[in-house]
Design a protein around this motif. Sequence first.
Motif, PDB file in Angstrom:
ATOM      1  N   LYS A  46      45.592 198.794 -12.392  1.00  0.00           N
ATOM      2  CA  LYS A  46      45.191 198.700 -11.006  1.00  0.00           C
ATOM      3  C   LYS A  46      45.174 199.883  -9.989  1.00  0.00           C
ATOM      4  CE  LYS A  46      47.144 194.019 -10.662  1.00  0.00           C
ATOM      5  NZ  LYS A  46      48.104 192.968  -9.597  1.00  0.00           N
TER       6      LYS A  46
ATOM      7  N   TYR B  58      41.169 198.558  -6.033  1.00  0.00           N
ATOM      8  CA  TYR B  58      41.427 198.031  -4.792  1.00  0.00           C
ATOM      9  C   TYR B  58      41.164 198.805  -3.753  1.00  0.00           C
ATOM     10  CZ  TYR B  58      43.841 194.281  -7.687  1.00  0.00           C
ATOM     11  OH  TYR B  58      44.086 193.083  -8.420  1.00  0.00           O
TER      12      TYR B  58
ATOM     13  N   VAL C 262      37.945 194.898  -5.772  1.00  0.00           N
ATOM     14  CA  VAL C 262      38.614 193.942  -4.855  1.00  0.00           C
ATOM     15  C   VAL C 262      38.532 194.676  -3.613  1.00  0.00           C
ATOM     16  CG1 VAL C 262      40.380 192.607  -4.207  1.00  0.00           C
ATOM     17  CG2 VAL C 262      39.809 192.787  -6.748  1.00  0.00           C
TER      18      VAL C 262
ATOM     19  N   GLY D 245      31.994 186.811  -5.339  1.00  0.00           N
ATOM     20  CA  GLY D 245      32.058 188.268  -5.166  1.00  0.00           C
ATOM     21  C   GLY D 245      30.788 188.825  -5.530  1.00  0.00           C
TER      22      GLY D 245
ATOM     23  N   ASP E  23      36.070 196.275 -12.261  1.00  0.00           N
ATOM     24  CA  ASP E  23      35.893 195.075 -11.148  1.00  0.00           C
ATOM     25  C   ASP E  23      36.498 195.807  -9.738  1.00  0.00           C
ATOM     26  OD1 ASP E  23      34.845 193.014 -12.382  1.00  0.00           O
ATOM     27  OD2 ASP E  23      36.852 192.661 -13.243  1.00  0.00           O
TER      28      ASP E  23
ATOM     29  N   ILE F 241      40.937 197.414 -12.447  1.00  0.00           N
ATOM     30  CA  ILE F 241      40.600 196.772 -11.050  1.00  0.00           C
ATOM     31  C   ILE F 241      40.528 198.077  -9.968  1.00  0.00           C
ATOM     32  CG2 ILE F 241      40.825 194.911  -9.638  1.00  0.00           C
ATOM     33  CD1 ILE F 241      42.004 193.537 -11.805  1.00  0.00           C
TER      34      ILE F 241
ATOM     35  N   ASP G 277      35.808 189.976  -4.426  1.00  0.00           N
ATOM     36  CA  ASP G 277      36.401 190.277  -5.740  1.00  0.00           C
ATOM     37  C   ASP G 277      35.188 190.127  -6.855  1.00  0.00           C
ATOM     38  OD1 ASP G 277      37.631 190.642  -8.235  1.00  0.00           O
ATOM     39  OD2 ASP G 277      39.134 188.936  -7.922  1.00  0.00           O
TER      40      ASP G 277
END
Length: 155
Positions: free
Chosen positions: A3, A60, A89, A102, A87, A58, A96
Motif C-alpha cells: 500500500k 492511495y 484508490v 471505479g 490499482d 495499491i 477504487d
Amino acid sequence: MSKIGYIRVSTVDQNTDRQEIALSELGIQKIFSEKISGKSANRPQLKSMMEYIRDGDILYIESISRLARSTRDLLSIVQQLKDKKVDLVSLEENIDTATPQGRFVLTLFGALSELERESTLKRQREGIAAEHLKGKKFGRPMVERPKDRYKVIKL
C-alpha cells in the motif's frame, strides 16, 4: 502487494496533516509527499513514486486533485498505473480502480476529457476559418529567395 500513499500540497506554506491523517488508518507502507504545485510537470516525488510502485501495489490518495490538476494529467497517470498493474484508490471521491464502478468512473472522466479536447479543436478550426474569411494570413511570412540559388550543372 504494498500500500503506497501519495500526498501533495501546492505550496511550502501549506501542511500535509489532513492528508496524512486520512491515509494513516489504512496501513500504508510508504508515503511519497511533496509541496509543489500540481501544474508543475516536474514533481520529483510523483516521479519517484511512479518508479517505485510495482505490479499488485495499491496507490492511495486523499483526493484526485492531489494527484492531478487536469483530467488529461489524471488519465495519463492512471494509464501509467494501469500499465504497471497498480490499482488507485481515492478516498474523497470513493474511487477504487480495482472495482468495476471505479473503472467506470474513470472511463467517464476519459470520455469527458476527449469531448473537451475535440470541442476545443473544433472551436479553434472555426476561429481560424473565420479569420481566413476576413483575410488574415497564418504561419510564417513567405521569404523571397534568389532564383539562381541552385544552379543546375550539366556534366
